[in-house]
Design a protein around this motif. Structure first.
Motif, mmCIF file in Angstrom:
data_model
loop_
_atom_site.group_PDB
_atom_site.id
_atom_site.type_symbol
_atom_site.label_atom_id
_atom_site.label_comp_id
_atom_site.label_asym_id
_atom_site.label_seq_id
_atom_site.Cartn_x
_atom_site.Cartn_y
_atom_site.Cartn_z
ATOM 1 N N LYS A 40 62.344 -3.010 -5.717
ATOM 2 C CA LYS A 40 63.634 -2.720 -6.515
ATOM 3 C C LYS A 40 63.568 -1.438 -7.144
ATOM 4 O O LYS A 40 64.641 -0.895 -7.570
ATOM 5 N N LEU A 41 62.374 -0.795 -7.314
ATOM 6 C CA LEU A 41 62.141 0.391 -7.984
ATOM 7 C C LEU A 41 61.906 1.366 -6.888
ATOM 8 O O LEU A 41 61.828 1.564 -5.960
ATOM 9 N N ILE A 42 62.325 2.710 -7.465
ATOM 10 C CA ILE A 42 62.457 3.763 -6.851
ATOM 11 C C ILE A 42 60.937 4.352 -6.990
ATOM 12 O O ILE A 42 61.004 4.808 -8.342
ATOM 13 N N HIS A 43 60.247 4.992 -6.244
ATOM 14 C CA HIS A 43 59.063 5.939 -6.396
ATOM 15 C C HIS A 43 59.461 7.284 -6.669
ATOM 16 O O HIS A 43 60.086 7.929 -5.728
ATOM 17 N N ILE A 44 59.356 7.645 -7.688
ATOM 18 C CA ILE A 44 59.508 8.916 -8.074
ATOM 19 C C ILE A 44 58.219 9.775 -7.977
ATOM 20 O O ILE A 44 57.404 9.708 -8.799
ATOM 21 N N LYS A 45 58.061 10.764 -7.103
ATOM 22 C CA LYS A 45 56.955 11.849 -6.941
ATOM 23 C C LYS A 45 56.740 12.662 -7.984
ATOM 24 O O LYS A 45 57.700 13.329 -8.471
ATOM 25 N N GLY A 46 55.786 12.655 -8.705
ATOM 26 C CA GLY A 46 55.632 13.634 -9.827
ATOM 27 C C GLY A 46 55.492 15.072 -9.504
ATOM 28 O O GLY A 46 55.866 15.272 -8.401
ATOM 29 N N GLY A 47 55.763 15.765 -10.365
ATOM 30 C CA GLY A 47 55.923 17.308 -10.303
ATOM 31 C C GLY A 47 56.307 18.053 -11.456
ATOM 32 O O GLY A 47 56.386 17.389 -12.450
ATOM 33 N N GLU A 48 56.565 19.260 -11.540
ATOM 34 C CA GLU A 48 56.902 19.911 -12.595
ATOM 35 C C GLU A 48 58.499 20.114 -12.585
ATOM 36 O O GLU A 48 59.379 20.195 -11.503
ATOM 37 N N PHE A 49 59.158 20.193 -13.771
ATOM 38 C CA PHE A 49 60.703 20.679 -13.799
ATOM 39 C C PHE A 49 60.920 21.191 -15.312
ATOM 40 O O PHE A 49 60.058 21.469 -16.275
ATOM 41 N N GLN A 50 62.191 21.862 -15.217
ATOM 42 C CA GLN A 50 62.665 22.557 -16.329
ATOM 43 C C GLN A 50 63.381 21.500 -17.285
ATOM 44 O O GLN A 50 64.484 21.078 -16.887
ATOM 45 N N MET A 51 62.537 21.184 -18.566
ATOM 46 C CA MET A 51 63.177 20.002 -19.325
ATOM 47 C C MET A 51 63.764 20.845 -20.434
ATOM 48 O O MET A 51 63.294 21.872 -21.096
ATOM 49 N N GLY A 52 64.944 20.282 -20.899
ATOM 50 C CA GLY A 52 65.586 20.603 -22.099
ATOM 51 C C GLY A 52 66.938 21.670 -21.782
ATOM 52 O O GLY A 52 67.025 21.933 -20.557
ATOM 53 N N THR A 191 67.798 21.739 -10.834
ATOM 54 C CA THR A 191 67.134 22.657 -11.828
ATOM 55 C C THR A 191 68.189 23.065 -12.727
ATOM 56 O O THR A 191 69.254 23.694 -12.122
ATOM 57 N N GLY A 192 68.015 22.726 -13.980
ATOM 58 C CA GLY A 192 68.979 23.452 -14.848
ATOM 59 C C GLY A 192 70.511 23.186 -14.992
ATOM 60 O O GLY A 192 71.415 23.903 -15.415
ATOM 61 N N LYS A 193 70.672 22.126 -14.332
ATOM 62 C CA LYS A 193 72.060 21.579 -14.214
ATOM 63 C C LYS A 193 72.583 20.828 -15.585
ATOM 64 O O LYS A 193 71.891 20.082 -16.160
ATOM 65 N N THR A 194 73.835 20.867 -15.762
ATOM 66 C CA THR A 194 74.306 20.257 -17.028
ATOM 67 C C THR A 194 74.394 18.678 -16.871
ATOM 68 O O THR A 194 74.119 17.817 -17.740
ATOM 69 N N TYR A 195 74.694 18.229 -15.543
ATOM 70 C CA TYR A 195 74.692 16.986 -15.035
ATOM 71 C C TYR A 195 74.025 16.565 -14.058
ATOM 72 O O TYR A 195 73.400 17.315 -13.456
ATOM 73 N N PRO A 196 73.692 15.067 -14.001
ATOM 74 C CA PRO A 196 72.888 14.898 -12.563
ATOM 75 C C PRO A 196 73.457 15.303 -11.360
ATOM 76 O O PRO A 196 72.746 15.251 -10.555
ATOM 77 N N TRP A 197 74.779 15.711 -11.286
ATOM 78 C CA TRP A 197 75.376 16.054 -9.981
ATOM 79 C C TRP A 197 75.560 17.571 -9.862
ATOM 80 O O TRP A 197 76.010 18.196 -8.913
ATOM 81 N N GLY A 198 75.614 18.173 -11.112
ATOM 82 C CA GLY A 198 75.675 19.848 -11.065
ATOM 83 C C GLY A 198 76.334 20.160 -12.495
ATOM 84 O O GLY A 198 76.024 19.731 -13.596
#
Length: 322
Positions: A40-52, A191-198
């Protein structure tokens, strides 16, 4: 932009008339009882992202920035917040009593309380009077003794303190996400979006999340479909298949909260471990509104004491990849 008082941060510290319970009176640590099904869990592949974020919409004093490159390892995460049905199974198996039950009260938003319950309520949260201290309210009776969850079993469990969420995790063989894991998953690959969809709150006029619609805190016209919580699978999921990571309910994270988070934690699997008295929360809730608490943005952060609970606070779980 500096933060105003948060509509979503009613704390037990704001109700000084109740002495509460000591940590020593909490029940023994809950042990694993019913492991959360990995399928029931989603496997999220690790990696780099722009946080904050560095945008003017952010709250610098919350420590939303500066933006930096962060990496996380693979992990598993639930697509949904823990539901009333999920939490009910935990309580039935363990007999666990939440902090709201041990204190004998929790915070309920004033528009959700019945006239009868409101007559009996004599206290409100200091500085945020729309939060009413309701005796006898807890996860199974979210608006008070005259309410029920029977028609909301697929809604997120609320009135859940950090302590309660951690106990559920211990029972289910899971854990709470770190802030970095939560944001990485919530961004859904963008990357760098305000919301999860854009960047647009309502693309083509379409509601994408459950937040306040109207004049806070007196009128919610519920044009998004809900005045309180929505089902955990309401609206469209993000690019990773996660639902309601903006709005609906605040979600607890592992980290202790600090405005210096981005300046002091590692860039690899960061977590703030130094005790500060408050735990981090992410995602905003159905009470968030741009005019007052614009914290349903994916980079936004908030916090509360580990024993605090309210009608808009829940959680989702993660697990390590074995």
């Amino acid at each position: 932009m500096e933060p105003t008082k948060s509509c979503c941060a009613a704390s037990r510290e704001q109700h000084k008339s109740d002495a509460g319970v000591s940590q020593a009176e909490l029940p023994e640590t809950v042990t694993t009882g019913r492991p959360y099904p990995k399928e029931k869990l989603i496997h999220i592949k690790g990696g780099e992202f722009q946080m904050g974020t560095n945008t003017p919409d952010g709250f610098p004093s919350d420590g939303e920035g500066p933006v930096r490159t962060v990496s996380v390892d693979d992990f598993m995460i639930s697509p949904y917040a823990v539901t009333n049905a999920d939490f009910q199974a935990f309580v039935q198996d363990t007999g666990y009593m939440t902090d709201a039950e041990r204190f004998g009260w929790t915070y309920v938003f004033h528009l959700l309380v019945s006239e009868e319950t409101q007559k009996k309520a004599s206290n409100v949260a200091q500085q945020t009077p729309w939060w009413i201290v309701v005796e006898g309210a807890y996860w199974a009776k979210p608006e008070g003794p005259d309410s029920t969850i029977e028609d909301r079993l697929n809604h997120p469990a609320v009135h859940i303190s950090w302590n309660d969420a951690a106990a559920y995790c211990a029972w289910s063989g899971t854990r709470l996400p770190t802030e970095a894991e939560w944001e990485y998953a919530a961004r859904g690959g963008l990357t760098g979006k305000t919301y999860p969809w854009g960047d647009l709150l309502k693309p083509d006029g379409k509601h994408m999340c459950n937040i306040w619609q109207g004049k806070f805190p007196v009128k919610n016209n519920a044009s998004d479909g809900y005045i309180s919580t929505a089902p955990v699978d309401a609206y469209e999921p993000n690019g990773y298949g996660l639902y309601n990571v903006s709005g609906n309910v605040w979600e607890w994270c592992q980290d202790w909260f600090s405005p210096s988070y981005h300046r002091t934690t590692s860039s690899t699997n960061p977590i703030f471990r130094e005790e500060t008295g408050r735990r981090s929360m992410r995602g905003g809730s159905y009470l968030c509104h741009r005019s007052y608490c614009n914290r349903y943005r994916v980079a936004a952060r908030s916090s509360n004491t580990p024993d605090s609970s309210s009608g808009n606070c829940g959680f989702r779980v993660v697990a390590d990849v074995n």
